[in-house]
Design an enzyme around this catalytic site. Structure first.
Site, PDB file in Angstrom:
ATOM      1  CB  CYS A 392     -66.285 158.075  24.267  1.00  0.00           C
ATOM      2  SG  CYS A 392     -67.240 156.451  24.047  1.00  0.00           S
ATOM      3  CG  HIS A 518     -62.365 154.608  24.446  1.00  0.00           C
ATOM      4  ND1 HIS A 518     -62.728 155.412  25.853  1.00  0.00           N
ATOM      5  CD2 HIS A 518     -63.812 154.157  24.212  1.00  0.00           C
ATOM      6  CE1 HIS A 518     -63.863 155.225  26.186  1.00  0.00           C
ATOM      7  NE2 HIS A 518     -64.628 154.686  25.393  1.00  0.00           N
ATOM      8  CD  GLU A 520     -59.306 156.494  26.129  1.00  0.00           C
ATOM      9  OE1 GLU A 520     -59.414 157.018  25.230  1.00  0.00           O
ATOM     10  OE2 GLU A 520     -60.414 156.162  26.724  1.00  0.00           O
TER      11      GLU A 520
HETATM   12  N1  GLN Z   1     -72.398 156.922  27.407  1.00  0.00           N
HETATM   13  C1  GLN Z   1     -72.197 157.069  26.258  1.00  0.00           C
HETATM   14  C2  GLN Z   1     -72.447 155.741  25.397  1.00  0.00           C
HETATM   15  O1  GLN Z   1     -72.870 154.842  25.854  1.00  0.00           O
HETATM   16  C3  GLN Z   1     -70.504 157.244  26.082  1.00  0.00           C
HETATM   17  C4  GLN Z   1     -69.657 155.999  26.649  1.00  0.00           C
HETATM   18  C5  GLN Z   1     -68.232 156.369  26.886  1.00  0.00           C
HETATM   19  O2  GLN Z   1     -67.697 157.478  26.925  1.00  0.00           O
HETATM   20  N2  GLN Z   1     -67.382 155.226  26.844  1.00  0.00           N
HETATM   21  O3  GLN Z   1     -72.535 155.955  24.297  1.00  0.00           O
END
Ligand code: GLN
Length: 546
Positions: A392, A518, A520
């Protein structure tokens, strides 16, 4: 509802897990372990968590407050215990599996505004307690499960928990003790000065439960030392439970041992007995034990750096840490995680900070703090052929790093960190630009992604289309795609509906992958995530080439 009516309607059994004496006793793990044992006996089980706080969901909570926010396929932002449930059971959870006080009140207040209680005073009892019961029975009424295990967050005696405890009391009264079971998890502390285990805190906490009209059916006692027969007798007598319903929960070296420990203590058999359910089918834990066997007998060891800014609290990255346990078992390797605070990384100390590591993960996150350190770490991994997995924000950092250091787009950034950047390589989608509310407004839940065949991920996933869970607001900016691809950062996973880039990788690097989603959240004991499995394998190869 009349009790007899409910009894006829409902064949699902309900188990509530409450906590006493102290928080952090591991209600989630006990609930998940019991569920595992019942599932291993062919019962259809799901777990639910009721959280007494007023936030609608944990999506707006800082990870320092409650640890990681876990995301389900249907895009619910939930308590991290749901992650344990999925990892143990390999069964998907959904919004219905996590309910907070905020959500209960929101729904009651919306009903009031619609005039559904017209003429009545809306009160905690019966309106809030009815809403709680409905949320519990919603899962039962799907017909998908034989048993619903509902974990009540917090500790008995907390003001916030009272309506939940009252709802449990009512359900037990309405449906009977053989349909609704209460398991109370308590602490039996060891007093060093006295040299003994003490039962008094448990007695008090059971008494408190009784004052609310609930008699615990089973006591699960967290303890650092084995409970003697005498202690078990004493607990049974003073807490008004059968002796076989006093279950010891001794500290374990891994949470994955707890199902077997509970099996030895007979938690599943006493549960089935009290619910009038058959215990004829013995639990089949073959697959689980195979995993444990591999997890506990690694053939080698690797070191992975986890770079994030919430590293002081291990729970912030719970699912990532667990995914490494699953992937380590597959590769028969012990994955040692070194947490590295991104705020303290800079160009001067980076090689020192990453010394001895065989791969790094740049973790998800929000906001500006610590991002320059993350970008430095990406650069180091890219330039030194160190296996890299960006999750992410970690994927976004990889794009920014490439833009800055390979394309020489000075001050390239995400507009989340610098709204005035001349090169917004990570930016908001148009539909996100008008959203001002923070809660539940990100790109959430499962999204499809088409995988390019000739790529790392092409060989990792044995499929051309995957579905992974998202939780972010910002996206790869397609305007820079040509430039980035020509310079060697390939887009190898594309959302088929929106065209959004979900995966980037560097083919000339041994293993460099950034994913907008994600992985995970989807790794379980029965189904370790292929991306983590492949990354661990790459790190293992790297360790051999040293
Ligand atoms: N802050 C970033 C976004 O909102 C990544 C979010 C995250 O890592 N879950 O896109």
């Amino acid at each position: 509802m009349h009790p007899v009516y409910l009894r006829q309607m409902n064949t699902t059994k309900y188990i509530f897990v409450t906590g006493g004496v102290s928080s952090s006793l591991g209600k989630g793990i006990i609930a998940a372990s019991l569920a595992k044992l019942l599932q291993a006996r062919d019962y259809r089980v799901t777990i639910q968590k009721l959280d007494p706080y007023i936030n609608i969901d944990p999506g707006t909570l800082n990870p320092y407050e409650h640890g990681e926010c876990y995301v389900t396929d249907d895009g619910a932002e939930t308590d991290l215990d749901l992650g344990h449930y999925e990892r143990f059971l390999n069964v998907k959870t959904s919004q219905a599996n996590n309910v907070t006080t905020g959500r209960i009140y929101q729904s009651v207040i919306e009903k009031e505004r619609r005039g559904e209680f017209l003429g009545k005073t809306v009160q905690v009892i019966p309106h809030i307690t009815n809403e709680i019961k409905e949320r519990v029975q919603l899962l039962g009424n799907t017909g998908d499960y034989d048993i619903i295990i509902t974990e009540i967050g917090g500790t008995v005696g907390d003001i916030e928990s009272l309506p939940y405890i009252e709802a449990v009391r009512q359900m037990k009264w309405e449906m009977g003790d053989d349909n609704v079971l209460v398991i109370h998890l308590t602490l039996v502390p060891f007093l060093k000065a006295a040299g003994e285990l003490k039962t008094k805190p448990t007695q008090h906490s059971v008494k408190m439960l009784m004052e609310s009209g609930i008699k615990a059916d089973i006591l699960v006692c967290r303890t650092e030392y084995h409970l003697s027969d005498d202690i078990r007798k004493k607990l049974a007598l003073f807490c008004n439970v059968q002796q076989e319903a006093v279950i010891e929960s001794i500290d374990a070296s891994t949470i994955y041992d707890v199902p077997n420990l509970m099996l030895e203590e007979g938690l599943d058999t006493i549960t089935l007995k009290k619910l009038n359910l058959s215990d004829a089918t013995p639990p089949n834990l073959e697959r689980w034990n195979k995993f444990l066997q591999r997890h506990k007998n690694p053939k080698s060891e690797i070191h992975i750096g986890l770079i994030g800014k919430y590293v002081e609290l291990q729970d912030s990255y719970k699912s990532i840490l667990e995914s490494f346990i699953h992937a380590g078992a597959v590769n028969e390797v012990k994955v040692k995680i070194t947490s590295i605070h991104s705020e303290y990384i800079n160009a001067e100390n980076i090689s020192e900070k990453l010394k001895g590591l065989h791969g790094i993960v740049v973790a998800p996150g929000f906001g500006e703090r610590g991002i320059e350190g993350k970008i430095e770490a990406v650069r180091y991994a890219r330039e030194n052929n160190l296996p890299y997995l960006g999750i992410c924000l970690g994927m976004q950092m990889a794009v920014i790093e490439y833009a800055r250091n390979v394309l020489h787009l000075k001050d390239a950034n995400s507009t989340e960190m610098n709204p005035k950047t001349p090169y917004p390589v990570i930016d908001l989608m148009d539909e996100q630009k008008s959203i001002t509310n923070k809660g539940g407004t990100m790109r959430l839940g499962a999204w499809k992604c088409d995988i390019k065949k000739d790529s790392i991920v092409g060989s990792v996933y044995n499929s051309e289309t995957i579905e992974e869970r998202h939780r972010h607001r910002y996206e790869y900016n397609d305007e820079y795609r040509n430039q980035l691809e020509e310079a060697g950062l390939k887009a190898t996973g594309i959302n088929p509906e929106t065209g959004l880039v979900e995966i980037v990788e560097i083919p000339s690097h041994p293993w460099f992958v950034g994913v907008q989603y994600h992985p995970e959240y989807k790794s379980t004991v029965a189904s370790p995530h292929p991306l983590f499995v492949a990354f661990v394998k790459a790190a293992l190869d790297h360790s051999k080439n040293e």
